[in-house]
Write a protein that holds these residues in place. Structure first.
Motif, short mmCIF file in Angstrom:
data_model
loop_
_atom_site.label_atom_id
_atom_site.label_comp_id
_atom_site.label_asym_id
_atom_site.label_seq_id
_atom_site.Cartn_x
_atom_site.Cartn_y
_atom_site.Cartn_z
N ALA A 273 28.21 42.72 14.80
CA ALA A 273 27.64 42.01 15.95
C ALA A 273 26.62 40.96 15.51
CB ALA A 273 26.99 43.00 16.91
N VAL B 184 28.73 42.27 32.06
CA VAL B 184 27.99 41.15 31.47
C VAL B 184 27.54 40.25 32.62
CG1 VAL B 184 28.07 39.16 29.93
CG2 VAL B 184 29.34 41.25 29.34
N VAL C 80 29.26 34.70 24.05
CA VAL C 80 29.63 35.69 23.05
C VAL C 80 28.49 35.92 22.06
CG1 VAL C 80 31.26 36.25 21.20
CG2 VAL C 80 32.07 35.16 23.31
N LEU D 84 32.22 47.92 27.66
CA LEU D 84 31.89 46.51 27.72
C LEU D 84 33.06 45.75 28.34
CD1 LEU D 84 29.58 44.57 26.87
CD2 LEU D 84 30.90 44.10 24.80
N CYS E 138 37.24 39.65 15.58
CA CYS E 138 36.86 40.68 16.56
C CYS E 138 38.02 41.62 16.86
CB CYS E 138 36.40 40.05 17.87
SG CYS E 138 34.83 39.19 17.81
N ASP F 123 32.88 48.15 20.40
CA ASP F 123 32.26 47.19 21.31
C ASP F 123 32.57 45.75 20.89
OD1 ASP F 123 31.16 49.22 22.83
OD2 ASP F 123 29.22 49.17 21.80
N LEU G 37 34.27 42.81 23.06
CA LEU G 37 33.68 41.49 23.21
C LEU G 37 34.69 40.40 22.87
CD1 LEU G 37 31.33 39.67 23.85
CD2 LEU G 37 30.39 40.12 21.56
N VAL H 228 23.61 42.26 29.12
CA VAL H 228 24.53 43.40 29.09
C VAL H 228 23.89 44.57 29.84
CG1 VAL H 228 25.68 45.09 27.59
CG2 VAL H 228 25.57 42.68 26.93
N LEU I 78 24.44 43.56 21.71
CA LEU I 78 25.09 44.68 21.04
C LEU I 78 24.34 45.09 19.78
CD1 LEU I 78 28.90 43.83 21.32
CD2 LEU I 78 27.58 45.49 22.66
N THR J 141 25.72 37.90 23.80
CA THR J 141 26.16 39.27 24.04
C THR J 141 26.20 40.04 22.74
OG1 THR J 141 27.48 38.50 25.92
CG2 THR J 141 28.00 40.67 25.04
N ALA J 142 26.59 39.38 21.65
CA ALA J 142 26.56 40.03 20.34
C ALA J 142 25.14 40.40 19.95
CB ALA J 142 27.18 39.10 19.28
#
Length: 555
Positions: free
Chosen positions: A271, A155, A130, A150, A260, A206, A210, A164, A137, A133-134
């Motif tokens: 993010a 991913v 996470v 997403l 989130c 997004d 996530l 991503v 973003l 991935t953040a």
């Protein structure tokens, strides 16, 4: 959603079917590696043997009014994305009979595949997933793009963290006839409430997606319960009245999910802050990927990487014939210096592609790997009973032309990868693809070789790329040419064969040709070497440079 079309025995894709083309825009197609609602993805290779994934858009999209214009705009926006953990679009064509695009390769398999095959991830892996991935973003949103689709299928997991893919491309479907009547673009069970309701979406959408991914990755269960894709989308749309139950999640994850999955987009965590919170909760750097995945997944990634080194043959091609003198290629990289530990080439040579016919090119930026490139799907509300399992296509790489800014995750020294010698330096990373692209408009960007990344409005890095006053490169640290690829030769070149502090755009190709090895002591006192692998014409005064970056640090 249409998922992967099948895999060959070697894991590198499915053999081409009779109806598949054998060549697209000068790229010889090797295998079919995915199919979805928007098109089919094919594996191709450059003349140097590097893999390239080409997504050929379906004819009904290409013929839809407004699609080509929007597709061009969205891909151009996606190509501006630079930062950690993103797999950027690096080439495309909207003028041919069927539009197509290509994406950089990363090692890995989709999170959807990983969860289906191996079950939920342990909490530390979820937090790192996470957080990284953040970070991706953050880079995507900084370019003014909202991903909009997403999901676990978009991913990728790799030994260098998650990546991503397919950011921003879903919006192009908004301009087609296929979504003109009440259509919703995205994957229903991973939409935000505002997206499920058809309202305008921003970066917070997004973040909501996530949060859903985090919940599924940790438990294998969707936080809104069971049911089909549209049933879950309806529950998400009603989240302001009936929020998801989060009491069953781990105490370290639950606060992040709550921030989130707020019904109010304005109340959701940003993010960048989310990445910092995940790093704190994990108790380890987001850049530390040593053993970040369970052993079965690690072994799966290694097996896919080995399979990707063997191209899938086309049974209809018995003799590819001699190589053409041009086409999508890379300059052949110099062989490793004798004092370096020899390594086999990442891919065996393959038949060359035909000459390019499009105005843009592509530069491969990848290592030996198996890849997944998701094909975006258009979901319509009227399509009752449709499913969206997040399955993805594989794809990545780039053949001749415009490089990408994306450079992958921040480097982390690895004892297993480090090579040392009497220079006093050890390897941080070796031959990492790094693109130095002309900034758009009258702008200035800076290349930070320690991270590595290309950033804007942050002076004090190693190289400045300017499109002001005719354009040029400026070196913040003394830069010299190396006679070889060992750290001793690089250090000698940085100290003795020093280039001018500034090189004008018109002089760049002559001063820094393909094959040049540029070395400098970075601002962080590391030793960096840029190997120029390709130079292409850009939209501005500066040419675009594709390089491979090696970084050493003092022992």
């Amino acid at each position: 959603m249409g998922g992967r079309s099948g895999m060959s025995v070697n894991g590198a894709g499915e053999r081409l079917r009779a109806e598949d083309p054998r060549e697209i825009a000068g790229y010889r197609l090797v295998a079919r590696i995915g199919e979805g609602g928007m098109g089919t993805v094919y594996l191709s290779r450059t003349r140097g043997g590097q893999p390239v994934a080409l997504k050929v858009i379906r004819r009904e999209y290409g013929s839809a009014p407004g699609f080509r214009r929007r597709f061009e705009q969205e891909v151009q926006a996606a190509r501006r994305v630079q930062g950690y953990h993103v797999v950027p679009v690096v080439d495309h064509d909207t003028t041919g009979e069927q539009p197509w695009l290509a994406s950089v390769f990363v090692p890995g398999l989709s999170l959807h595949e990983a969860l289906a095959a191996h079950g939920p991830l342990p909490l530390p892996a979820v937090l790192q997933l996470v957080g990284c991935t953040a970070r991706a973003l953050t880079a995507i949103h900084a370019a003014g793009i909202v991903h909009r689709d997403l999901k676990p299928g978009n991913v990728l997991l790799s030994d260098q963290g998650p990546y991503v893919i397919d950011f921003g491309i879903a919006r192009a479907a908004d301009a087609t006839q296929l979504t003109a009547s009440g259509g919703v673009v995205g994957t229903p069970q991973f939409m935000s409430p505002e997206q499920a309701l058809g309202d305008p979406v921003g970066p917070a959408a997004d973040v909501f997606s996530l949060g859903l991914i985090a919940a599924v990755a940790a438990t294998g269960r969707h936080p809104y319960g069971e049911g089909g894709a549209l049933t879950l989308a309806a529950q998400i749309a009603n989240t302001g009245v009936r929020p998801p139950r989060l009491d069953l999640y781990d105490d370290r994850l639950r606060p992040l999910l709550e921030r989130c999955l707020s019904a109010d987009p304005g109340a959701r965590v940003g993010a960048g802050e989310l990445a910092a919170l995940c790093e704190k909760a994990a108790g380890r750097s987001l850049n530390d990927f040593a053993g970040w995945l369970p052993q079965p997944l690690t072994e799966e990634l290694a097996a896919r990487g080995r399979a990707a080194r063997t191209p899938t043959p086309d049974p209809t091609v018995t003799d590819p014939g001699p190589r053409p003198p041009h086409g999508p290629t890379f300059a052949t990289a110099p062989t490793a210096a004798p004092t370096e530990a020899p390594t086999p080439p990442p891919y065996p040579p393959t038949a060359p592609a035909a000459p390019r016919r499009t105005r843009t090119g592509l530069v491969v930026a990848g290592t030996a790997m198996a890849v997944v490139l998701a094909v975006v799907v258009t979901w319509t509300v009227a399509k009752a009973g449709s499913t969206a399992d997040g399955r993805q296509e594989k794809g990545e790489g780039k053949p001749s032309g415009q490089p990408s800014h994306s450079t992958g995750p921040a480097p982390t020294p690895s004892a297993s990868a480090a090579a040392s010698d009497d220079s006093g330096y050890t390897v941080v990373f070796r031959d990492r693809p790094f693109a130095l692209r002309s900034p758009s408009g009258a702008n200035i960007v800076e290349a930070d070789l320690d991270v590595p990344q290309v950033v804007q409005d942050t002076p004090g890095r190693e190289i400045q790329l300017s499109e002001i006053s005719g354009g040029g490169w400026e070196f913040y640290t003394p830069m010299g040419k190396s006679a070889g690829k060992t750290p001793q030769q690089c250090l000698q070149g940085a100290q003795s064969d020093v280039l001018p502090a500034e090189i004008k755009a018109k002089d760049l190709r002559g001063t820094l040709p393909v094959g040049a090895l540029l070395c400098t002591i970075t601002t962080d006192k590391r030793l960096a070497m840029l190997e120029v692998t390709d130079i292409t014409t850009s939209h501005g005064n500066l040419p675009d440079y594709a390089t491979r970056l090696t970084l050493w640090q003092k022992r």
